[in-house]
Design a protein around this motif. Structure first.
Motif, PDB file in Angstrom:
ATOM      1  N   GLU A  41       4.087  -4.026  -9.440  1.00 29.62           N
ATOM      2  CA  GLU A  41       3.870  -2.581 -10.051  1.00 29.62           C
ATOM      3  C   GLU A  41       3.050  -1.745  -9.228  1.00 29.62           C
ATOM      4  O   GLU A  41       1.483  -2.304  -9.154  1.00 29.62           O
ATOM      5  N   LEU A  42       3.089  -0.438  -8.694  1.00 28.12           N
ATOM      6  CA  LEU A  42       2.527   0.300  -8.004  1.00 28.12           C
ATOM      7  C   LEU A  42       2.194   1.526  -8.589  1.00 28.12           C
ATOM      8  O   LEU A  42       3.384   2.200  -8.761  1.00 28.12           O
ATOM      9  N   GLU A  43       1.087   2.268  -8.846  1.00 27.06           N
ATOM     10  CA  GLU A  43       1.007   3.480  -9.339  1.00 27.06           C
ATOM     11  C   GLU A  43       0.139   4.191  -8.380  1.00 27.06           C
ATOM     12  O   GLU A  43      -0.770   3.940  -7.714  1.00 27.06           O
ATOM     13  N   ILE A  44       0.821   5.375  -7.873  1.00 26.39           N
ATOM     14  CA  ILE A  44       0.051   6.098  -6.595  1.00 26.39           C
ATOM     15  C   ILE A  44      -0.177   7.715  -7.117  1.00 26.39           C
ATOM     16  O   ILE A  44       0.536   8.226  -7.890  1.00 26.39           O
ATOM     17  N   LYS A  45      -1.440   8.007  -6.742  1.00 30.39           N
ATOM     18  CA  LYS A  45      -1.834   9.436  -6.931  1.00 30.39           C
ATOM     19  C   LYS A  45      -2.395  10.056  -5.781  1.00 30.39           C
ATOM     20  O   LYS A  45      -3.174   9.817  -5.249  1.00 30.39           O
ATOM     21  N   THR A  46      -1.607  11.197  -5.251  1.00 32.07           N
ATOM     22  CA  THR A  46      -2.248  11.904  -4.041  1.00 32.07           C
ATOM     23  C   THR A  46      -1.798  13.382  -4.155  1.00 32.07           C
ATOM     24  O   THR A  46      -1.142  13.787  -5.219  1.00 32.07           O
ATOM     25  N   ASN A  47      -1.901  13.740  -3.008  1.00 31.60           N
ATOM     26  CA  ASN A  47      -1.508  15.364  -3.052  1.00 31.60           C
ATOM     27  C   ASN A  47      -0.705  15.375  -1.883  1.00 31.60           C
ATOM     28  O   ASN A  47      -0.898  14.730  -0.871  1.00 31.60           O
ATOM     29  N   ILE A  48       0.310  16.267  -2.148  1.00 31.85           N
ATOM     30  CA  ILE A  48       1.544  16.412  -0.837  1.00 31.85           C
ATOM     31  C   ILE A  48       1.307  17.746  -0.541  1.00 31.85           C
ATOM     32  O   ILE A  48       1.376  18.723  -1.290  1.00 31.85           O
TER      33      ILE A  48
END
Length: 263
Positions: A239-246
């Motif tokens: 399981e992968l959770e990603i937080k970034t800005n696009i």
């Protein structure tokens, strides 16, 4: 005293109906969309922040429970979101209200024929509701307002590209994120949390832009010491959770990209 108060309210409401210059006397309720902004993008949706202003010109507070947000493309409704709550409109006051709504990118790609072949599309965003006034005086009052918003065509795809063991006790994982439309994007620092067989790792991932415009997200600091050297071959749950800005071309602000995915 109660009947006197009702009589006075009736006079005010009847003035709204009979007076031909209602707009000039400010006795008509109004709805205005102040702004609509893209607040976030996920694998399944584009999130919208909507700011509206409602004027209640009457001498009583009004409770508003339902607001409908309709999205039109080429004069056809393609998405509707009924926002429920309990909004109190104070008497003789104009109130600014924040609404959260979302567009399903999967539905947009299915409904709109050229969704994946252009960078953005013009959508008409409509806010509508019925103002519940005392029925024995005036009944209900329907209000609506709309604006046209150019929304980027986003349909992100996220895949596990590779996972390999690196001596002595590390795993290198490479995930790929790609937008399946013509809209280009860039991403900032990527904060991740990955779960391998119920063991969590977190940190900041590196990213590499590929020739096709997609990005490889590289996690190369996953130490196997806590789960054992033989754990790699037994990993069945990722399981992968990603937080970034696009950052999207043509949109001068960064949009949060936040999602979870199982592999």
């Amino acid at each position: 005293m109660k009947y006197v108060f009702i009589f006075l309210i009736a006079i005010v409401f009847s003035a709204c109906i009979k007076n031909p210059s209602v707009e000039e006397t400010n006795l008509s309720p109004t709805l205005k969309i102040n702004s609509i902004q893209i607040s976030g993008i996920g694998l399944d949706s584009i999130d919208l922040d909507i700011s509206i202003n409602i004027k209640n010109p009457y001498p009583i507070d009004i409770n508003l429970k339902d607001i409908m947000v309709n999205v039109y493309y080429q004069d056809r409704i393609i998405n509707s979101n009924n926002i429920t709550g309990d909004i109190k409109l104070k008497s003789f006051v104009s109130s600014d209200i924040k609404l959260d709504s979302a567009l399903s990118t999967i539905d947009l790609a299915k409904i709109i024929k050229d969704y994946t072949s252009v960078e953005y599309l013009p959508f008409k965003i409509e806010v509508a509701f019925t103002l519940p006034l005392p029925k024995n005086i005036l009944g209900n009052y329907q209000l609506k307002d709309s604006i046209v918003l150019n929304i980027p065509t986003i349909n992100p795809q996220f895949t596990l590209k590779s996972m390999e063991f690196q001596p002595p006790l590390n795993i290198k994982s490479v995930f790929n994120i790609k937008n399946n439309t013509e809209k280009n994007f860039t991403i900032d620092d990527i904060y991740y949390n990955i779960n391998l067989n119920d063991k969590s790792f977190n940190g900041i991932a590196a990213s590499v832009k590929n020739d096709d415009g997609s990005f490889d997200i590289i996690l190369d600091d996953l130490n196997l010491f806590s789960i054992g050297v033989n754990a790699l071959k037994d990993i069945t749950n990722i399981e992968l959770e990603i937080k970034t800005n696009i950052q999207l071309d043509g949109i001068p602000y960064k949009i949060p990209l936040d999602f979870k995915k199982k592999f």
